[in-house]
Enzyme design. Structure first.
Site, short mmCIF file in Angstrom:
data_model
loop_
_atom_site.label_atom_id
_atom_site.label_comp_id
_atom_site.label_asym_id
_atom_site.label_seq_id
_atom_site.Cartn_x
_atom_site.Cartn_y
_atom_site.Cartn_z
N ASP A 479 0.83 -1.21 0.00
CA ASP A 479 0.00 0.00 0.00
C ASP A 479 0.86 1.25 0.00
OD1 ASP A 479 0.92 -0.59 2.58
OD2 ASP A 479 -0.79 0.34 3.56
N ARG A 483 4.42 3.89 6.10
CA ARG A 483 3.58 3.66 7.27
C ARG A 483 3.27 2.18 7.53
NH1 ARG A 483 -1.63 6.11 5.97
NH2 ARG A 483 -2.17 4.01 5.34
N GLU A 484 3.05 1.40 6.45
CA GLU A 484 2.63 0.01 6.65
C GLU A 484 3.47 -1.01 5.89
OE1 GLU A 484 -1.62 -0.69 6.62
OE2 GLU A 484 -1.97 1.44 6.95
N ASP A 491 -5.80 -2.28 -2.76
CA ASP A 491 -4.92 -1.35 -3.48
C ASP A 491 -4.33 -2.05 -4.72
OD1 ASP A 491 -5.16 -0.97 -0.63
OD2 ASP A 491 -3.74 0.68 -0.79
N TRP A 545 -11.93 -5.91 -1.47
CA TRP A 545 -10.47 -5.99 -1.31
C TRP A 545 -9.93 -7.32 -1.83
CZ3 TRP A 545 -11.91 -1.43 -0.10
CH2 TRP A 545 -11.01 -0.44 0.23
N GLU A 747 -2.44 9.46 -0.79
CA GLU A 747 -3.48 8.58 -0.25
C GLU A 747 -4.81 9.31 -0.07
OE1 GLU A 747 -2.64 7.22 3.68
OE2 GLU A 747 -4.01 5.52 3.58
C1 BGC Z 1 -3.96 1.20 3.79
C2 BGC Z 1 -4.80 1.23 2.54
C3 BGC Z 1 -5.70 0.05 2.66
C4 BGC Z 1 -6.63 0.43 3.76
C5 BGC Z 1 -7.73 -0.53 3.95
C6 BGC Z 1 -4.89 1.54 4.89
O1 BGC Z 1 -4.27 1.67 6.11
O2 BGC Z 1 -2.86 2.02 3.69
O3 BGC Z 1 -4.20 1.54 1.41
O4 BGC Z 1 -6.32 -0.40 1.54
O5 BGC Z 1 -5.94 0.64 4.96
O6 BGC Z 1 -8.52 -0.11 4.88
#
Ligand code: BGC
Length: 878
Positions: A479, A483-484, A491, A545, A747
């Protein structure tokens, strides 16, 4: 058979095995071979092929080494699956192909090669070893072993499987230029091994092997999002290595990992894929990976259990430091504080060169933006960072100098998302703009697409889209790189076409779909992030998703014409759809997050999720038909019809030609995903156009709507409006980010949003694919996938003077380029050899060399169609 020299038209080129050029260490028992023709002639095509596969490098297929030499096949296929004698492990195979052209002339390719790896876990000789520490121990371990070789070496291969990450050294030299090997998998279900040719690094006599292990996702020591520190597989990093040496006399010796290896802690005091690295140069052990190093203080390695018994070859484009980016500016705030600006946002690492007194500690804080006073600002990306103490700062490498002259540092087992690096030091140091270099890291997938137009803003949006796509490709799609770093499914399926138009991504997606199969519950359910340490089976994993399971294989099939990904995932898709069917008694589902991060309006979740349920079911029915599963085809096509009916019954107002309350996503999603009843599309599209006009030709959608809004407009007669929306430079739009200096996609739509504010997300990236589809008009044909037949549906939108898209498909370069000239359009088209195209013109007629061309059909309202054989064309459209 007569063969003609390499460059003559008709020669097969770009030979690939398993979609890679001359791969080493593959496990496939029936590898796929592909090639394309080098042939610019009009109508160029292949009429027959013959392949020769052999262990004999000079004369494939002729001598004793013959493995497969099927009879000449009268066929135009350029993707074939091996079906010769069983392949042996650890073996080099050579192959070439002869293609007969349209005149019946044979042309033989140059020889390609591939090499098998272990092919089966039972062929491993090494033991899994670690240093015996537990998973809380911070420093990264070194391992070494010295061994003797008496005879002359013909070749040597290193096979390394790892729980965690590794770097391999032979006689002090780092092997290869991959980064972060092996790729991230669900380690307790599948571990990847990597093969390297190490022949050149060998010496006769004593040799030293060195291995450095990093944590990666295997031993997540940072406390952060989605509980990876609690992953069931978590453990101290471990590896298994076989170094297989073939001597000139044909004999083979294997040097393996075992308790005769020695281990010690390295100067990498801490490494986290999520946060950063700490390095203390005072603890360096010069020569640790060379023969004459004194390792008497090192201890013996310990035997460990394998993370998983399923150890398979990593067959994909690796991660590399793909691009070096010099700092564009340096601001010195004081003697101990400097801020570097790369001038663009990337995923990767920075490398610093610095001189200072021993014990000086530098902190390199990486950020996407600056505070008002010019310091690194992480407040937009640190919301999931949950440190338990001060020792693990986010995206901040901490290095301590040895004081021995100029020192260089680049992290080994980490990457970050950043544009700025703030360097602070405990004692004054002198830094110049040249002291720091950024490295853009990502899976090094070859580029396959180019877009260029008369609108610089559009070109920048395309570039930013690709930057974000690549920033989010690390052996699995992510994503965001800061951050993650997670494999968020939604995505990824939104961005899959953008990825495939621009990059040769099949190897990454095939691997990621294997990750899907590893993660799927017996009841068909998938987690929202893949891979996962266990989180995500109960949040965010609805069909909007996790439809990756159907959408990604289907799109890869459309772009490559390769059925393997459909076959491999068929049962998984079916189990997934069966779960949706069982849990949706009225054929509708509200399971999902819906139109995520919308501008202002959000479509009902039941509508969008049910549309994905419908789409998956339809894809499954299509695949069932392709694979001759007649019963499944009947069942799932009728299920799809029922879902469509249920959605239309509840959400479509037939008289008003409107879905729901008529929001952009409510109207565009049914149009794009094919739910609108026959005959009503134009009316729904005109509702959509009115809605968009009322929104001043700006988007009002979230993630799911970004997939559909532009396509629904341009596919239904409103391309000019779609282009206006796509090229807006005021809020809300992609161009608004660019106008504010973005080099990647964001985002969230407002520049000053308060949440969901990563500056490097690919999720809104469908706009990149849309440029190819709507402006270039280059589309795969589901009935002849892999661009065997190209649907060419360009839209010469009125406010753009020039547009050009090229895409390197399996048959070669497809080009669609148009330019306004006087009252008409000059349109250049290239249809690659061995393929055909149908050009659809909605306005005007095509002339070539001043002559009006006669279209194959003149369907009136839907425009004219021209059948094109391979070759390059110049048309005037008037
Ligand atoms: C991510 C997104 C993801 C989403 C889903 C976010 O924290 O960065 O890109 O699809 O959470 O809820």
């Amino acid at each position: 058979m007569r063969s003609v020299s390499a460059q003559t038209p008709g020669t097969p080129v770009d030979l690939k095995t398993e979609h890679l050029v001359n791969p080493l260490g593959i496990d496939a028992t029936t590898p796929r071979f592909s090639w394309r023709l080098q042939d610019p002639r009009r109508g160029a095509r292949q009429t027959a092929w013959q392949i020769q596969v052999s262990t004999d490098s000079l004369e494939p297929g002729r001598g004793a080494g013959n493995s497969w030499q099927p009879a000449r096949q009268a066929s135009d296929q350029t993707l074939v699956t091996y079906s010769g004698k069983p392949l042996r492990p650890f073996t080099a195979y050579f192959w070439r192909v002869t293609a007969w052209d349209q005149d019946g002339k044979p042309h033989t390719s140059a020889t390609a090669r591939f090499e098998t790896g272990l092919m089966h876990p039972k062929n491993w000789q090494g033991a899994w070893i670690s240093d015996g520490a537990d998973e809380t121990i911070k420093p990264a371990p070194y391992f070494r072993k010295v061994f003797q070789t008496g005879k002359t070496i013909r070749s040597a291969r290193a096979y390394v499987a790892t729980g965690g990450l590794y770097e391999l050294y032979l006689n002090g030299q780092k092997i290869g230029n991959h980064r972060l090997d092996p790729m991230y998998t669900r380690f307790d279900r599948r571990v990847l091994y990597v093969t390297y040719d190490v022949t050149k690094q060998f010496r006769t006599g004593a040799n030293a092997l060195g291995v450095l292990l990093g944590n990666g996702w295997y031993n997540h020591q940072s406390t952060a999002v989605w509980y990876f520190h609690k992953a069931p597989w978590r453990n101290r990093p471990t590896f298994c290595l076989d170094l297989r040496i073939t001597y000139d006399d044909g004999s083979v010796e294997t040097i393996s990992s075992g308790t005769d290896w020695k281990t010690s802690l390295s100067p990498i005091r801490f490494n986290s894929i999520y946060t950063a690295e700490r390095y203390d140069a005072r603890l360096e052990q010069p020569g640790w990976n060379q023969v004459n190093f004194d390792d008497t203080k090192w201890t013996a390695a310990k035997i460990r259990s394998a993370p998983s018994a399923n150890i398979v070859a990593q067959v994909m484009h690796p991660i590399r430091n793909v691009e070096a980016i010099p700092a564009r500016s340096l601001t010195k705030l004081n003697d101990t504080t400097y801020v570097f600006d790369l001038g663009r946002n990337i995923a990767g690492v920075s490398q610093i060169r610095v001189q200072g007194p021993a014990g000086t500690t530098l902190r390199l804080k990486h950020a996407e933006r600056l505070t008002k006073d010019g310091r690194a600002d992480q407040s937009n990306i640190d919301m999931h960072y949950r440190p338990t103490d001060q020792s693990d700062p986010f995206q901040t490498d901490v290095i301590t100098l040895s004081g021995r002259g100029e020192e260089t540092f680049m992290p080994h087992f980490n990457y970050k998302g950043f544009q700025y690096v703030e360097v602070t030091s405990t004692q004054p140091v002198t830094l110049t703009q040249q002291s720091l270099t950024g490295y853009f890291m990502h899976s090094d997938v070859p580029a396959t697409g180019q877009v260029n137009s008369a609108n610089p803003a559009l070109n920048k949006i395309w570039q930013a889209t690709n930057n974000s796509y690549l920033s989010n490709l690390f052996g699995y799609p992510t994503d965001c790189p800061q951050r993650e770093k997670n494999g968020w499914t939604g995505d990824a399926h939104i961005a899959v076409e953008t990825g495939l138009y621009n990059f040769d991504g099949i190897t990454i997606y095939e691997k990621w779909l294997a990750d899907h199969r590893d993660e799927q519950q017996p009841n068909g359910v998938l987690p929202s992030i893949i891979p996962t340490g266990g989180w995500g089976y109960d949040w965010g994993n609805g069909p909007d998703w996790t439809s990756t399971i159907a959408l990604i294989p289907w799109n890869v099939y459309l772009f490559y014409g390769d059925k393997k990904i459909l076959i491999d995932n068929y049962d998984a898709i079916k189990r997934y759809v069966d779960h949706l069917e069982a849990s949706s008694p009225n054929n509708l589902t509200s399971w999902g997050l819906g139109d995520w991060v919308p501008v202002k309006s959000k479509a009902p979740v039941e509508l969008t999720s049910s549309i994905y349920y419908y789409t998956d079911t339809r894809i499954l029915a299509n695949i069932a038909r392709l694979l001759n599963r007649t019963d499944d085809y009947t069942h799932y096509s009728s299920l799809a019809a029922r879902i469509r009916q249920a959605i239309n019954a509840k959400y479509l107002n037939q008289t008003a030609a409107r879905y729901g309350s008529g929001l952009q996503t409510e109207l565009s999603a049914p149009l794009h995903w094919g739910l609108v009843p026959d005959g009503l599309s134009a009316a729904v599209a005109s509702q959509l156009a009115q809605r968009v006009e009322a929104d001043q030709a700006h988007i009002d959608v979230g993630l799911l709507g970004t997939k559909t809004i532009l396509n629904a407009l341009s596919d239904n007669g409103h391309a000019d409006l779609a282009y206006r929306v796509a090229s807006q430079e005021t809020f809300p739009s992609w161009g608004w980010w660019i106008a504010n200096g973005a080099t990647t996609l964001y985002e969230n739509w407002p520049i000053d949003a308060k949440s969901d504010i990563s500056l490097n997300h690919i999720m809104f990236g469908e706009v990149g694919a849309w440029m190819y589809k709507a402006l270039g008009g280059i589309k795969p044909d589901p009935n002849a996938p892999g661009f065997k037949h190209i649907l060419l549906k360009p839209n010469f939108v009125k406010t753009l003077d020039h547009f050009e898209a090229t895409h390197q498909g399996p048959h070669g370069m497809i080009r669609s380029a148009w330019r306004r000239s006087g009252s008409g359009i000059t349109y250049l088209v290239t249809v690659p050899p061995n393929s055909t195209a149908t050009l659809f013109l909605t306005d005007g007629q095509a002339y070539a060399d001043g002559r009006l061309l006669s279209p194959t059909t003149n369907a009136g309202v839907s425009g004219r169609q021209y059948r094109l054989v391979a070759g390059s064309y110049q048309f005037e459209i008037r």
